[in-house]
Design a protein around this motif. Structure first.
Motif, PDB file in Angstrom:
ATOM      1  N   UNK B   4      -2.145 -19.288  -3.517  1.00 56.19           N
ATOM      2  CA  UNK B   4      -2.179 -19.127  -4.979  1.00 56.19           C
ATOM      3  C   UNK B   4      -2.952 -17.884  -5.414  1.00 56.19           C
ATOM      4  N   UNK B   5      -3.693 -17.292  -4.477  1.00 54.83           N
ATOM      5  CA  UNK B   5      -4.508 -16.132  -4.822  1.00 54.83           C
ATOM      6  C   UNK B   5      -3.658 -14.864  -4.810  1.00 54.83           C
ATOM      7  N   UNK B   6      -3.752 -14.102  -5.876  1.00 53.23           N
ATOM      8  CA  UNK B   6      -3.037 -12.827  -6.004  1.00 53.23           C
ATOM      9  C   UNK B   6      -4.056 -11.744  -6.334  1.00 53.23           C
ATOM     10  N   UNK B   7      -3.637 -10.522  -6.101  1.00 48.38           N
ATOM     11  CA  UNK B   7      -4.542  -9.408  -6.408  1.00 48.38           C
ATOM     12  C   UNK B   7      -3.759  -8.282  -7.083  1.00 48.38           C
ATOM     13  N   UNK B   8      -4.315  -7.764  -8.158  1.00 45.55           N
ATOM     14  CA  UNK B   8      -3.736  -6.589  -8.826  1.00 45.55           C
ATOM     15  C   UNK B   8      -4.656  -5.398  -8.554  1.00 45.55           C
ATOM     16  N   UNK B   9      -4.148  -4.400  -7.839  1.00 47.03           N
ATOM     17  CA  UNK B   9      -4.941  -3.191  -7.574  1.00 47.03           C
ATOM     18  C   UNK B   9      -4.482  -2.107  -8.554  1.00 47.03           C
ATOM     19  N   UNK B  40      -9.229   5.527  -0.097  1.00 49.11           N
ATOM     20  CA  UNK B  40      -9.901   4.429  -0.796  1.00 49.11           C
ATOM     21  C   UNK B  40      -8.900   3.314  -1.116  1.00 49.11           C
ATOM     22  N   UNK B  41      -7.667   3.689  -1.439  1.00 48.07           N
ATOM     23  CA  UNK B  41      -6.637   2.668  -1.693  1.00 48.07           C
ATOM     24  C   UNK B  41      -6.371   1.846  -0.439  1.00 48.07           C
ATOM     25  N   UNK B  42      -6.242   2.532   0.704  1.00 44.65           N
ATOM     26  CA  UNK B  42      -5.993   1.799   1.953  1.00 44.65           C
ATOM     27  C   UNK B  42      -7.126   0.822   2.247  1.00 44.65           C
ATOM     28  N   UNK B  43      -8.361   1.297   2.066  1.00 47.60           N
ATOM     29  CA  UNK B  43      -9.514   0.429   2.306  1.00 47.60           C
ATOM     30  C   UNK B  43      -9.504  -0.752   1.350  1.00 47.60           C
ATOM     31  N   UNK B  44      -9.190  -0.491   0.070  1.00 45.80           N
ATOM     32  CA  UNK B  44      -9.153  -1.568  -0.930  1.00 45.80           C
ATOM     33  C   UNK B  44      -8.078  -2.586  -0.564  1.00 45.80           C
ATOM     34  N   UNK B  45      -6.901  -2.081  -0.181  1.00 45.44           N
ATOM     35  CA  UNK B  45      -5.804  -2.985   0.176  1.00 45.44           C
ATOM     36  C   UNK B  45      -6.206  -3.873   1.357  1.00 45.44           C
ATOM     37  N   UNK B  55       1.451 -10.032   0.853  1.00 48.76           N
ATOM     38  CA  UNK B  55       2.575  -9.948  -0.092  1.00 48.76           C
ATOM     39  C   UNK B  55       2.175 -10.418  -1.487  1.00 48.76           C
ATOM     40  N   UNK B  56       0.944 -10.923  -1.653  1.00 51.09           N
ATOM     41  CA  UNK B  56       0.454 -11.309  -2.980  1.00 51.09           C
ATOM     42  C   UNK B  56      -0.316 -10.178  -3.669  1.00 51.09           C
ATOM     43  N   UNK B  57      -0.343  -9.024  -3.035  1.00 49.83           N
ATOM     44  CA  UNK B  57      -1.078  -7.896  -3.616  1.00 49.83           C
ATOM     45  C   UNK B  57      -0.098  -6.973  -4.335  1.00 49.83           C
ATOM     46  N   UNK B  58      -0.360  -6.726  -5.624  1.00 51.91           N
ATOM     47  CA  UNK B  58       0.482  -5.847  -6.440  1.00 51.91           C
ATOM     48  C   UNK B  58      -0.331  -4.588  -6.744  1.00 51.91           C
ATOM     49  N   UNK B  59       0.287  -3.444  -6.507  1.00 49.98           N
ATOM     50  CA  UNK B  59      -0.405  -2.185  -6.800  1.00 49.98           C
ATOM     51  C   UNK B  59       0.281  -1.538  -8.002  1.00 49.98           C
ATOM     52  N   UNK B  60      -0.476  -1.271  -9.055  1.00 46.45           N
ATOM     53  CA  UNK B  60       0.088  -0.607 -10.233  1.00 46.45           C
ATOM     54  C   UNK B  60      -0.416   0.834 -10.226  1.00 46.45           C
ATOM     55  N   UNK B  61       0.506   1.755 -10.340  1.00 42.49           N
ATOM     56  CA  UNK B  61       0.107   3.156 -10.287  1.00 42.49           C
ATOM     57  C   UNK B  61       0.993   3.962 -11.224  1.00 42.49           C
ATOM     58  N   UNK B 113      -8.624  -5.466  -9.655  1.00 43.38           N
ATOM     59  CA  UNK B 113      -9.637  -4.578  -9.065  1.00 43.38           C
ATOM     60  C   UNK B 113      -9.251  -3.109  -9.178  1.00 43.38           C
ATOM     61  N   UNK B 114     -10.226  -2.231  -9.337  1.00 45.36           N
ATOM     62  CA  UNK B 114      -9.961  -0.799  -9.181  1.00 45.36           C
ATOM     63  C   UNK B 114      -9.596  -0.502  -7.719  1.00 45.36           C
ATOM     64  N   UNK B 115      -9.007   0.652  -7.490  1.00 49.99           N
ATOM     65  CA  UNK B 115      -8.581   1.019  -6.126  1.00 49.99           C
ATOM     66  C   UNK B 115      -9.532   2.003  -5.472  1.00 49.99           C
TER      67      UNK B 115
END
Lengths: 362, 362
Positions: B4-9, B40-45, B55-61, B113-115
């Protein structure tokens, strides 16, 4: 342009004073030290191509640099680049090239020149060379080019000359009394005070017949072995000659012994560009005494500094006074100008770091 | 790990504080600022991949960076990278990603989270995030992460919290009283003296149901238009939504109005790495207080300086105290650390020089 005129360009130098711009695998003569868009060798070659036919110019270099020479100068014929298998100083180098010239033209009148000096005032240079060539046609002499000293530089050779001109047709031509290599500063100051000394610009002019007589008199072993070489001598035989040869300069081996050594005062400007400091001295300065030789630069509160980075590189500097900022494709150096003598230590430290993966104590 | 946990980067940032390391076409999140071997994005991911399924991580850019994101992180599914056509601050960005997550799982519990921040102490970080996720499961709240301030930094946001813990099961969880963005230094000092303020680390945790209620209450226009978007909305329709959207942050648009905002004190170390100075602060220092973040370096008589050059580049520095030495493939910067604020001027001067071929007055 006289077809009897030949030129020997000595391009075997190595050295690392301009590190990181210059390294052993790309020494100064192959680099655009002055930011002109040409390497020093290219500039030297083009300069002498105004004085003698291009095909009369012979370049002697280390064998490892032969391809480099051919890359930098288009259309050289096979005999025009001679590769030395090992370093034996200037006397063997000049003898080898002179022997190849002798094959083509025993009556040649020959200029011997370094490949990595800066010359200012091309018209004066051509005029001086023509005058020198005329003088060696008239006199059976070894003619050196002298530069009026402007400061007691202790890294140069000094030539003491007799005030009396040798020749009414060339009042700037004098007999040489002594050569002094790299004198202490006190002595250099005295030299300058007398007004009887020039710096030795490292350019000699002599007829091939004069040259051969001088070698036979003062360096008979070199004469015997090197004058047997031709442009078609197999590489293995050239290697043998070099392997057994003594290592000696034209200055020590011949000039200091010969009686018929003359010096002509240069009317052109000259620098041997042997250090960052000498490059700083000849660089065009901005209003804060910065010399940006190469690179797109923006300087803020920067004074008395020299910048030399690849021409496609941008450099932004702030708050520096009296620094060298230099870079090649993979190395950056920022160091105080008054600390230039330590660069040789930095080079060995970098080699240590890269070879062993460890940092030397600093 | 809870499905159920998702992440927006949020990875749309641009900015040039780390010029020349970072430029508009390669902003901080895509760069190895910390010299870890990863952007920094790779480390954050990778950090969040320890907390929720990849697959629950969404990156908005920004749309211009979408390919960059996919190059840096292998195997992302189509819905995992959302490209914004234009910058509209964080509230639209989070709403778009939240709407895509809602499609998949309306019960999601979401970390935003910030990236491009640095986190120290991975175990503590995971522990804190798990605690935060449990707290938002129990409470219908917007949970922010607070960092105990160590100095009156005027570039950060400050969160005033109520001393009383919200919840006996998480004594580090407090109700938020006020948000203050970038206070004057005098005020920041007072904040710290009271002991009632945290820095805002920019990380929010909330259930999707809480998030949607908050948007509907405080940003109804954004809710209406963005919550209609899905992962398969045609690009032109996304463009329309963005074109007509207001530009506002989650902090201003929601946090400052909502009643149910909690803060949890971080047990991990944190820096937003927003300047050379903050990078210098977190870099590992040698015995002369130099931070060499990247590059093979030899430092002689160098103090209090920070060095960041490409990892395959060697840098030799001598005689510098308190400098930034930074380079990318085509630009070198040497400038005093206390002069960092002028870098924005240098950037525009370089642009002027490169576009018009003229140097600005310095």
């Amino acid at each position: 342009m006289n077809n009897n005129t030949y030129c020997i360009i000595m391009a075997g130098g190595f050295g690392s004073r301009f590190w990181p711009i210059c390294k052993d695998d790309s020494p100064k003569q192959f680099i655009d030290i002055l930011g002109t868009g040409q390497s020093m060798l290219q500039t030297t070659f083009e300069r002498f191509a105004c004085i003698c036919p291009r095909e009369n110019i012979i370049i002697v270099t280390n064998r490892g640099y032969v391809d480099r020479v051919r890359e930098q100068i288009d259309g050289l014929l096979p005999y025009q680049v001679l590769g030395e298998p090992t370093r034996r100083n200037t006397a063997p180098c000049v003898a080898y090239a002179a022997s190849v010239i002798y094959e083509m033209n025993p009556n040649a009148n020959v200029i011997v020149t370094p490949s990595d000096h800066a010359i200012f005032g091309m018209e004066n240079f051509i005029h001086d060379m023509e005058q020198a060539l005329q003088a060696t046609e008239r006199h059976d002499c070894i003619l050196t080019i002298g530069v009026r000293p402007t400061n007691p530089n202790v890294k140069y050779g000094y030539i003491q000359f007799s005030e009396e001109p040798v020749d009414a047709r060339a009042t700037n031509l004098h007999k040489v009394i002594t050569f002094t290599e790299k004198p202490p500063v006190v002595m250099a100051r005295q030299f300058i005070a007398t007004g009887e000394f020039f710096w030795n610009a490292g350019i000699f002019v002599w007829r091939l017949s004069t040259l051969r007589k001088a070698y036979e008199a003062f360096l008979p072993n070199i004469a015997k072995s090197y004058f047997a070489l031709t442009s078609s001598t197999p590489q293995a035989d050239v290697d043998n000659v070099y392997a057994l040869s003594e290592s000696i300069s034209v200055d020590f081996g011949i000039m200091e012994h010969a009686e018929n050594v003359y010096v002509m005062e240069a009317s052109f400007g000259w620098s041997d560009v042997e250090s960052w400091d000498s490059l700083y001295g000849i660089a065009r300065h901005d209003e804060h005494n910065n010399g940006v030789v190469m690179g797109k630069s923006l300087l803020y509160d920067v004074k008395n500094s020299i910048v030399h980075v690849p021409s496609n590189r941008t450099v932004v500097l702030q708050g520096l006074d009296g620094y060298i900022v230099a870079a090649n494709e993979d190395t950056i150096l920022v160091c105080r100008r008054d600390n230039e003598d330590c660069i040789v230590k930095y080079i060995s430290d970098v080699e240590l770091m890269n070879s062993r993966g460890e940092k030397p104590r600093q």
